[in-house]
Design an enzyme around this catalytic site. Structure first.
Site, PDB file in Angstrom:
ATOM      1  N   HIS A   1       0.797  -1.232   0.000  1.00 16.97           N
ATOM      2  CA  HIS A   1       0.000   0.000   0.000  1.00 16.97           C
ATOM      3  C   HIS A   1       0.825   1.276   0.000  1.00 16.97           C
ATOM      4  O   HIS A   1       0.269   2.361  -0.089  1.00 16.97           O
ATOM      5  CB  HIS A   1      -0.920   0.018   1.218  1.00 16.97           C
ATOM      6  CG  HIS A   1      -0.194   0.291   2.500  1.00 16.97           C
ATOM      7  ND1 HIS A   1       0.559  -0.657   3.132  1.00 16.97           N
ATOM      8  CD2 HIS A   1      -0.077   1.416   3.242  1.00 16.97           C
ATOM      9  CE1 HIS A   1       1.105  -0.145   4.219  1.00 16.97           C
ATOM     10  NE2 HIS A   1       0.739   1.116   4.309  1.00 16.97           N
TER      11      HIS A   1
HETATM   12  C1  UD1 Z   1      -1.763   5.448   6.403  1.00 15.93           C
HETATM   13  C2  UD1 Z   1      -0.410   5.873   6.988  1.00 15.93           C
HETATM   14  C3  UD1 Z   1       0.615   4.781   6.727  1.00 15.93           C
HETATM   15  C4  UD1 Z   1       0.129   3.425   7.202  1.00 15.93           C
HETATM   16  C5  UD1 Z   1      -1.229   3.139   6.584  1.00 15.93           C
HETATM   17  C6  UD1 Z   1      -1.778   1.810   7.036  1.00 15.93           C
HETATM   18  C7  UD1 Z   1       0.049   8.294   6.944  1.00 15.93           C
HETATM   19  C8  UD1 Z   1       0.832   9.351   6.297  1.00 15.93           C
HETATM   20  N1  UD1 Z   1       0.073   7.079   6.350  1.00 15.93           N
HETATM   21  O1  UD1 Z   1      -1.605   5.351   5.008  1.00 15.93           O
HETATM   22  O2  UD1 Z   1       1.802   5.104   7.432  1.00 15.93           O
HETATM   23  O3  UD1 Z   1       1.057   2.441   6.829  1.00 15.93           O
HETATM   24  O4  UD1 Z   1      -2.121   4.180   6.953  1.00 15.93           O
HETATM   25  O5  UD1 Z   1      -3.019   1.544   6.497  1.00 15.93           O
HETATM   26  O6  UD1 Z   1      -0.549   8.533   7.956  1.00 15.93           O
HETATM   27  N2  UD1 Z   1      -9.167   4.847   2.802  1.00 15.93           N
HETATM   28  C9  UD1 Z   1     -10.357   4.193   2.861  1.00 15.93           C
HETATM   29  N3  UD1 Z   1     -10.855   3.839   4.091  1.00 15.93           N
HETATM   30  C10 UD1 Z   1     -10.209   4.107   5.251  1.00 15.93           C
HETATM   31  C11 UD1 Z   1      -8.991   4.795   5.182  1.00 15.93           C
HETATM   32  C12 UD1 Z   1      -8.470   5.148   3.964  1.00 15.93           C
HETATM   33  O7  UD1 Z   1     -10.983   3.913   1.852  1.00 15.93           O
HETATM   34  O8  UD1 Z   1     -10.723   3.753   6.332  1.00 15.93           O
HETATM   35  C13 UD1 Z   1      -8.608   5.217   1.479  1.00 15.93           C
HETATM   36  C14 UD1 Z   1      -8.917   6.631   1.093  1.00 15.93           C
HETATM   37  O9  UD1 Z   1      -9.186   6.637  -0.261  1.00 15.93           O
HETATM   38  C15 UD1 Z   1      -7.621   7.364   1.344  1.00 15.93           C
HETATM   39  C16 UD1 Z   1      -6.580   6.286   1.118  1.00 15.93           C
HETATM   40  O10 UD1 Z   1      -7.209   5.063   1.517  1.00 15.93           O
HETATM   41  O11 UD1 Z   1      -7.487   8.459   0.522  1.00 15.93           O
HETATM   42  C17 UD1 Z   1      -5.326   6.498   1.892  1.00 15.93           C
HETATM   43  O12 UD1 Z   1      -5.609   6.665   3.287  1.00 15.93           O
HETATM   44  P1  UD1 Z   1      -4.645   7.540   4.229  1.00 15.93           P
HETATM   45  O13 UD1 Z   1      -5.084   7.438   5.631  1.00 15.93           O
HETATM   46  O14 UD1 Z   1      -4.473   8.895   3.642  1.00 15.93           O
HETATM   47  O15 UD1 Z   1      -3.255   6.852   4.063  1.00 15.93           O
HETATM   48  P2  UD1 Z   1      -2.862   5.324   4.043  1.00 15.93           P
HETATM   49  O16 UD1 Z   1      -2.366   4.980   2.688  1.00 15.93           O
HETATM   50  O17 UD1 Z   1      -3.947   4.463   4.626  1.00 15.93           O
END
Ligand code: UD1
Length: 364
Positions: free
Chosen positions: A204
């Site tokens: 991811h």
């Molecule tokens: C975040 C952390 C990363 C961790 C990861 C684990 C930061 C900078 N990054 O990255 O260190 O390894 O979490 O999962 O804090 N989304 C959903 N549902 C959710 C959450 C996210 O659909 O419950 C989707 C959204 O489209 C979002 C994307 O995932 O834009 C990324 O989510 P985000 O929390 O921005 O970063 P992660 O890639 O999850």
């Protein structure tokens, strides 16, 4: 004393669980739990609270997904009034996600003592958002609880002002407590795969999934590996979106061996991890969990902030070049992969050590 603990994203929840438990056991402390809402889907958040017995958060800021600047800023603006109202004696942040740095900065600016759990880790790669979060959180925290010796050396080299303690690994507290329960759920059997005969994949990181040519290269390697054995992939929402936007959906659908699953809960994931032949991952925490479980781990990155998993554990850095991935995978097939030992202090007692240190201080 009220201790406000911050949890925001999936990798935080297994670190918070033993801290809440250890604080609750101690007469001097009352834990108060804040969820920032950085992760919000059922399977990215609530399932971990249920399975790990974490109490419902006292408050959820509900920030959701956004750009780094917007997400970080929204956590800060919504957290500040909570701090002013609750006036905790200490704020505890864990890990390296945006919620970690946002809440540490908000608390420190209000003069509230702040502790960072899993401090000192460094990948020395500032293109990783987590690395920036780590450096900044450590620079401003009053107390730093460190999981491996390299972290202590990093903090010393940076001249970090907070008080640092090597305490071990709270995430491993959770793993050891739930290992038997996780295995008892027989996740491999339920998914129709033979223990020891399948590969588990997590993927991811923006550096691996956001560029379709990089992601396509990793798929080349997975295609090869999947010819001989199933590759189980509980897909992060970011990666699913990247398959679609990178025009790779059609390819992954027909790839033999690759089984894309919804994100798994903690117990099923740990059950699958412990019985897999090998793990391919770009996660931070999974490098540590495979080390403790003795499962070979190929990390699809050029660096790690957790060097003890290489020096003492089962981790090998393979980057994202398909030939290098396949070479390392073939070595596991022929030789069974690296064996390792469990690092010192990764013994299930890290959270109790932290609470012991807090209790021994005259002032937090
Ligand atoms: C975040 C952390 C990363 C961790 C990861 C684990 C930061 C900078 N990054 O990255 O260190 O390894 O979490 O999962 O804090 N989304 C959903 N549902 C959710 C959450 C996210 O659909 O419950 C989707 C959204 O489209 C979002 C994307 O995932 O834009 C990324 O989510 P985000 O929390 O921005 O970063 P992660 O890639 O999850």
């Amino acid at each position: 004393m009220k201790v406000l603990l911050v949890a925001g994203a999936r990798p935080n929840f297994m670190k918070i669980a033993p801290l809440v438990a250890a604080l609750s056991e101690h007469d001097a402390f009352t834990p108060w739990l804040l969820h920032t809402g950085q992760h919000y889907d059922e399977e990215m958040s609530r399932v971990f609270f249920d399975e790990l017995g974490i109490p419902r958060p006292d408050e959820d800021l509900g920030v959701g997904s956004a750009s780094h600047a917007v997400q970080t800023a929204q956590i800060m603006t919504r957290f500040e009034p909570v701090l002013l109202r609750e006036r905790p004696a200490l704020v505890v942040v864990v890990g390296d996600v945006n919620s970690t740095v946002a809440c540490a900065l908000t608390a420190v600016k209000l003069g509230i003592p702040t502790a960072h759990v899993e401090a000192g880790l460094r990948s020395f790669d500032r293109t990783m958002p987590e690395e920036v979060n780590r450096v900044l959180t450590d620079a401003i925290s009053d107390l730093l609880f460190v999981s491996e010796p390299a972290g202590m050396a990093n903090l010393e080299r940076e001249g970090v002002a907070g008080e640092a303690h090597l305490v071990g690994n709270v995430m491993i507290d959770t793993l050891l407590e739930h290992e038997a329960q996780a295995r008892a759920r027989q996740a491999p059997e339920r998914l129709g795969v033979e223990p020891g005969e399948y590969v588990l994949l997590t993927l991811h990181r923006p550096a691996n999934v956001d560029d379709p040519s990089v992601l396509g290269g990793i798929l080349d390697a997975l295609e090869e590996i999947g010819r001989d054995r199933p590759v189980l992939f509980p897909a992060h929402p970011r990666t699913r979106a990247a398959f679609a936007s990178g025009g790779l959906d059609g390819r992954v659908k027909v790839m033999k061996g690759l089984r894309i699953l919804d994100p798994l809960g903690y117990l099923d994931f740990m059950g699958l991890l412990s019985d897999s032949m090998a793990v391919l991952t770009d996660s931070g925490g999974i490098q540590e969990e495979t080390t403790v479980l003795g499962v070979p781990c190929l990390t699809l990155r050029d660096n790690t902030e957790r060097p003890i998993t290489i020096d003492e554990g089962t981790n090998t850095l393979v980057g994202r070049d398909p030939r290098a991935i396949l070479r390392a995978f073939a070595e596991i097939g022929s030789g069974g992969g690296r064996t390792g030992r469990r690092p010192d202090l990764w013994d299930g007692q890290a959270a109790r050590r932290i609470v012991g240190i807090l209790a021994s201080r005259e002032r937090l």
